[in-house]
Design a protein around this motif. Structure first.
Motif, short mmCIF file in Angstrom:
data_model
loop_
_atom_site.label_atom_id
_atom_site.label_comp_id
_atom_site.label_asym_id
_atom_site.label_seq_id
_atom_site.Cartn_x
_atom_site.Cartn_y
_atom_site.Cartn_z
N SER A 21 1.08 24.59 40.43
CA SER A 21 1.56 23.27 40.87
C SER A 21 0.27 22.77 41.77
O SER A 21 -0.32 23.46 42.67
N HIS A 22 0.23 21.59 41.72
CA HIS A 22 -0.90 20.82 42.60
C HIS A 22 -0.50 20.96 43.92
O HIS A 22 0.74 20.78 44.26
N ASN A 23 -1.18 21.04 45.21
CA ASN A 23 -0.80 21.12 46.49
C ASN A 23 -0.28 19.96 46.73
O ASN A 23 0.73 20.06 47.55
N GLU A 24 -0.75 18.90 46.70
CA GLU A 24 -0.26 17.37 47.13
C GLU A 24 0.84 16.92 46.39
O GLU A 24 1.99 16.45 46.85
N PHE A 25 0.85 16.91 44.94
CA PHE A 25 2.01 16.45 44.23
C PHE A 25 3.20 17.27 43.99
O PHE A 25 4.13 16.88 43.48
N GLY A 26 2.82 18.43 43.89
CA GLY A 26 3.95 19.62 43.57
C GLY A 26 4.11 19.62 41.90
O GLY A 26 5.27 20.35 41.67
N VAL A 27 3.43 19.11 41.10
CA VAL A 27 3.89 19.04 39.63
C VAL A 27 2.77 20.01 39.01
O VAL A 27 1.66 20.23 39.74
N HIS A 28 2.80 20.58 37.74
CA HIS A 28 1.93 21.34 37.36
C HIS A 28 0.58 20.92 36.90
O HIS A 28 0.41 19.70 36.50
N ASP A 29 -0.51 21.34 37.42
CA ASP A 29 -1.97 20.86 37.49
C ASP A 29 -2.38 21.26 36.09
O ASP A 29 -3.01 22.42 35.82
N THR A 30 -2.47 20.41 35.17
CA THR A 30 -3.02 20.41 33.75
C THR A 30 -4.32 20.57 33.47
O THR A 30 -4.88 21.42 32.72
N LEU A 31 -5.19 19.85 34.36
CA LEU A 31 -6.45 19.83 34.44
C LEU A 31 -7.12 21.34 34.64
O LEU A 31 -8.08 21.75 34.07
N ARG A 32 -6.64 21.97 35.46
CA ARG A 32 -7.02 23.36 36.00
C ARG A 32 -6.27 24.40 35.28
O ARG A 32 -7.29 25.55 35.07
N HIS A 33 -5.25 24.43 34.82
CA HIS A 33 -4.40 25.54 34.24
C HIS A 33 -3.91 25.13 32.83
O HIS A 33 -3.47 26.23 32.40
#
Length: 142
Positions: A21-33
């Motif tokens: 999850s993204h640190n600020e938004f809390g949703v799955h970070d698709t661009l990195r993972h």
């Protein structure tokens, strides 16, 4: 130092969506993972799948550990250095290479895999003109 003959049957690389999850938004970070797969999160992988993926790495580590115990610390260092030197491609891109040295170091010279008979130049899709390949190689250096 492990003398494990086969890879472990359980997969330790399971990553939950909380770890991605993204640190600020809390949703799955698709661009990195990458895209999120619910099937991979819910269903565990088959034990044989992980063993097949890790087979060569476990075999190489066992070979290094046995060489260390038999000959000393210099033997695995020499083997790793030889493997690094041999795995670098020094030929022109168009010329076929057999990677015989790598096969000998990894112990694959005694087996027949699908690369041995399906890796013929007639079936190769990356055949180029020699002059074009050399121009590309020279442009990359400049």
């Amino acid at each position: 130092m492990s003398l494990q003959l086969t890879p472990s049957s359980h997969n330790d690389t399971n990553v939950s969506t909380f770890d991605t999850s993204h640190n600020e938004f809390g949703v799955h970070d698709t661009l990195r993972h990458g895209t999120r797969s619910l099937k991979a999160e819910v269903l565990p992988g088959h034990p044989l799948e992980n063993r097949l993926q890790e087979w060569d790495q476990t075999r190489w580590e066992l070979k290094l550990n046995l060489a260390r115990q038999t000959y000393g610390l210099h033997a695995p260092i020499k083997m790793m250095m030889e493997h690094d030197l041999v795995s670098k491609r020094t030929r022109m891109p168009v010329l076929p290479s057999s990677n015989l040295h790598t096969d000998i170091l990894l112990g694959k010279d005694e087996t027949i895999d699908f690369e041995d008979f399906l890796n013929t130049p007639d079936m190769c899709t990356d055949m180029l003109d020699v002059h074009t390949a050399m121009e590309h190689k020279l442009n990359m250096k400049i």
